[in-house]
Scaffold this motif. Structure first.
Motif, PDB file in Angstrom:
ATOM      1  N   LEU A  92      -5.942  -9.840 -17.801  1.00  0.00           N
ATOM      2  CA  LEU A  92      -5.080 -11.030 -17.716  1.00  0.00           C
ATOM      3  C   LEU A  92      -4.610 -11.262 -16.284  1.00  0.00           C
ATOM      4  O   LEU A  92      -4.542 -12.413 -15.819  1.00  0.00           O
ATOM      5  N   LEU A  93      -4.294 -10.182 -15.578  1.00  0.00           N
ATOM      6  CA  LEU A  93      -3.857 -10.328 -14.192  1.00  0.00           C
ATOM      7  C   LEU A  93      -4.984 -10.811 -13.286  1.00  0.00           C
ATOM      8  O   LEU A  93      -4.749 -11.539 -12.314  1.00  0.00           O
ATOM      9  N   GLN A  94      -6.206 -10.417 -13.582  1.00  0.00           N
ATOM     10  CA  GLN A  94      -7.343 -10.927 -12.821  1.00  0.00           C
ATOM     11  C   GLN A  94      -7.494 -12.436 -13.004  1.00  0.00           C
ATOM     12  O   GLN A  94      -7.791 -13.164 -12.054  1.00  0.00           O
ATOM     13  N   ILE A  95      -7.259 -12.900 -14.235  1.00  0.00           N
ATOM     14  CA  ILE A  95      -7.313 -14.346 -14.488  1.00  0.00           C
ATOM     15  C   ILE A  95      -6.150 -15.045 -13.783  1.00  0.00           C
ATOM     16  O   ILE A  95      -6.321 -16.122 -13.192  1.00  0.00           O
ATOM     17  N   CYS A  96      -4.974 -14.408 -13.819  1.00  0.00           N
ATOM     18  CA  CYS A  96      -3.809 -15.000 -13.157  1.00  0.00           C
ATOM     19  C   CYS A  96      -4.012 -15.111 -11.650  1.00  0.00           C
ATOM     20  O   CYS A  96      -3.488 -16.031 -11.015  1.00  0.00           O
ATOM     21  N   PHE A 110       0.712 -15.396  -5.726  1.00  0.00           N
ATOM     22  CA  PHE A 110      -0.391 -14.477  -5.463  1.00  0.00           C
ATOM     23  C   PHE A 110       0.136 -13.061  -5.213  1.00  0.00           C
ATOM     24  O   PHE A 110      -0.384 -12.081  -5.769  1.00  0.00           O
ATOM     25  N   LEU A 111       1.173 -12.927  -4.386  1.00  0.00           N
ATOM     26  CA  LEU A 111       1.755 -11.617  -4.109  1.00  0.00           C
ATOM     27  C   LEU A 111       2.340 -10.984  -5.369  1.00  0.00           C
ATOM     28  O   LEU A 111       2.197  -9.777  -5.597  1.00  0.00           O
ATOM     29  N   ALA A 112       2.991 -11.799  -6.186  1.00  0.00           N
ATOM     30  CA  ALA A 112       3.594 -11.273  -7.416  1.00  0.00           C
ATOM     31  C   ALA A 112       2.518 -10.741  -8.360  1.00  0.00           C
ATOM     32  O   ALA A 112       2.660  -9.654  -8.938  1.00  0.00           O
ATOM     33  N   VAL A 113       1.438 -11.499  -8.499  1.00  0.00           N
ATOM     34  CA  VAL A 113       0.354 -11.081  -9.400  1.00  0.00           C
ATOM     35  C   VAL A 113      -0.299  -9.793  -8.901  1.00  0.00           C
ATOM     36  O   VAL A 113      -0.555  -8.858  -9.667  1.00  0.00           O
ATOM     37  N   ARG A 114      -0.555  -9.731  -7.582  1.00  0.00           N
ATOM     38  CA  ARG A 114      -1.218  -8.539  -7.048  1.00  0.00           C
ATOM     39  C   ARG A 114      -0.302  -7.311  -7.089  1.00  0.00           C
ATOM     40  O   ARG A 114      -0.770  -6.179  -7.219  1.00  0.00           O
ATOM     41  N   SER A 115       1.007  -7.528  -6.999  1.00  0.00           N
ATOM     42  CA  SER A 115       1.941  -6.403  -7.137  1.00  0.00           C
ATOM     43  C   SER A 115       1.878  -5.834  -8.549  1.00  0.00           C
ATOM     44  O   SER A 115       1.829  -4.609  -8.746  1.00  0.00           O
ATOM     45  N   LEU A 116       1.870  -6.717  -9.534  1.00  0.00           N
ATOM     46  CA  LEU A 116       1.740  -6.261 -10.922  1.00  0.00           C
ATOM     47  C   LEU A 116       0.381  -5.601 -11.151  1.00  0.00           C
ATOM     48  O   LEU A 116       0.268  -4.621 -11.892  1.00  0.00           O
ATOM     49  N   PHE A 117      -0.638  -6.135 -10.489  1.00  0.00           N
ATOM     50  CA  PHE A 117      -1.968  -5.533 -10.606  1.00  0.00           C
ATOM     51  C   PHE A 117      -1.949  -4.091 -10.108  1.00  0.00           C
ATOM     52  O   PHE A 117      -2.542  -3.198 -10.718  1.00  0.00           O
ATOM     53  N   GLY A 118      -1.259  -3.854  -8.991  1.00  0.00           N
ATOM     54  CA  GLY A 118      -1.164  -2.490  -8.473  1.00  0.00           C
ATOM     55  C   GLY A 118      -0.479  -1.550  -9.443  1.00  0.00           C
ATOM     56  O   GLY A 118      -0.868  -0.389  -9.591  1.00  0.00           O
ATOM     57  N   LEU A 119       0.543  -2.058 -10.130  1.00  0.00           N
ATOM     58  CA  LEU A 119       1.257  -1.249 -11.111  1.00  0.00           C
ATOM     59  C   LEU A 119       0.319  -0.780 -12.216  1.00  0.00           C
ATOM     60  O   LEU A 119       0.312   0.402 -12.590  1.00  0.00           O
ATOM     61  N   PHE A 120      -0.481  -1.705 -12.737  1.00  0.00           N
ATOM     62  CA  PHE A 120      -1.383  -1.349 -13.834  1.00  0.00           C
ATOM     63  C   PHE A 120      -2.657  -0.672 -13.328  1.00  0.00           C
ATOM     64  O   PHE A 120      -3.288   0.084 -14.060  1.00  0.00           O
ATOM     65  N   MET A 121      -3.015  -0.940 -12.076  1.00  0.00           N
ATOM     66  CA  MET A 121      -4.170  -0.253 -11.499  1.00  0.00           C
ATOM     67  C   MET A 121      -3.918   1.248 -11.416  1.00  0.00           C
ATOM     68  O   MET A 121      -4.802   2.058 -11.687  1.00  0.00           O
ATOM     69  N   GLY A 122      -2.690   1.616 -11.040  1.00  0.00           N
ATOM     70  CA  GLY A 122      -2.358   3.037 -10.955  1.00  0.00           C
ATOM     71  C   GLY A 122      -2.421   3.742 -12.293  1.00  0.00           C
ATOM     72  O   GLY A 122      -2.638   4.957 -12.351  1.00  0.00           O
ATOM     73  N   GLY A 123      -2.245   2.998 -13.378  1.00  0.00           N
ATOM     74  CA  GLY A 123      -2.266   3.612 -14.695  1.00  0.00           C
ATOM     75  C   GLY A 123      -3.649   3.873 -15.245  1.00  0.00           C
ATOM     76  O   GLY A 123      -3.801   4.587 -16.243  1.00  0.00           O
ATOM     77  N   VAL A 124      -4.683   3.312 -14.599  1.00  0.00           N
ATOM     78  CA  VAL A 124      -6.034   3.437 -15.143  1.00  0.00           C
ATOM     79  C   VAL A 124      -6.632   4.806 -14.852  1.00  0.00           C
ATOM     80  O   VAL A 124      -7.134   5.487 -15.748  1.00  0.00           O
TER      81      VAL A 124
END
Length: 218
Positions: free
Chosen positions: A145-149, A159-173
């Motif tokens: 969903l964040l990739q689509i966002c 853009f910064l907000a989305v990529r910040s959230l992406f980093g949060l979930f990226m670390g969990g993978v």
């Protein structure tokens, strides 16, 4: 590890004795191992690493289920790294789209990396509490969903907000992906599997570079 049958000095306690013993042990092939028997008695002995085995024979020890867990972890981390590196090689185009400098665009990369440790801690705890499966499933859905966002982020702040959230979930993978692969594999094969999952960053980068050179990324 294989036992040598030779007794070793007990593992040191305290900062300086431990540091001294650790430095001296760096130059020894055997490793100092503390063994506790069923009666609670503790002794220390030297053990040597087992001889190296043919990696093909090691991979043949994996069952069908082991391969599925390995491929699941590999695919999850590859998809994660693919999106991360896709931004890294398109900074010029992003700066032109958002009408800002390349330095500001790389701020998104910095925020992504900074929040990885937070996401790793959160999803690591969730994985230990609820198992690897469902935290991984939720993580990958949110990442998608964040990739689509990212595509529909109209302003640089979005853009910064989305990529910040992406980093949060990226670390969990990565933590749950590699744990899922290693916890269900034979001990002798674990190091080999770990190295193969980790090289997917290079794999995803090469795929992106080839796609960029062939004009597939616009």
């Amino acid at each position: 590890m294989e036992s040598t049958g030779r007794e070793a000095e007990p593992i040191a306690t305290g900062i300086w004795p431990t540091a001294k013993q650790s430095i001296l042990d760096l130059f020894k092939w055997e490793q100092r191992v503390e063994i506790r028997n069923e009666y609670g008695e503790v002794r220390t002995e030297w053990q040597r690493p087992k001889p190296l085995k043919n990696p093909i024979s090691l991979m043949m020890q994996l069952t069908g289920q082991n391969w599925l867990f390995f491929l699941c972890g590999f695919a999850a981390w590859t998809a994660d790294a693919f999106d991360f590196h896709a931004l890294s090689i398109q900074t010029v185009k992003f700066s032109a789209y958002y009408k800002t400098s390349n330095t500001n665009i790389t701020t998104a990369i910095t925020l992504t990396l900074l929040l990885r440790s937070v996401g790793a801690a959160i999803f690591g705890l969730l994985g230990d509490k609820y198992g690897r499966k469902w935290p991984m499933v939720v993580n990958m859905i949110v990442l998608g969903l964040l990739q689509i966002c990212t595509i529909y982020a109209a302003t640089f702040q979005q853009f910064l907000a989305v990529r910040s959230l992406f980093g949060l979930f990226m670390g969990g993978v990565y933590g749950n992906a590699i744990a899922m692969a290693l916890e269900n594999a034979p001990v002798d094969v674990s190091s080999l599997i770990r190295s193969h999952i980790r090289i997917q960053c290079d794999y995803s980068t090469e795929v992106l570079n080839n796609a960029s050179h062939k004009g597939l990324l616009r």
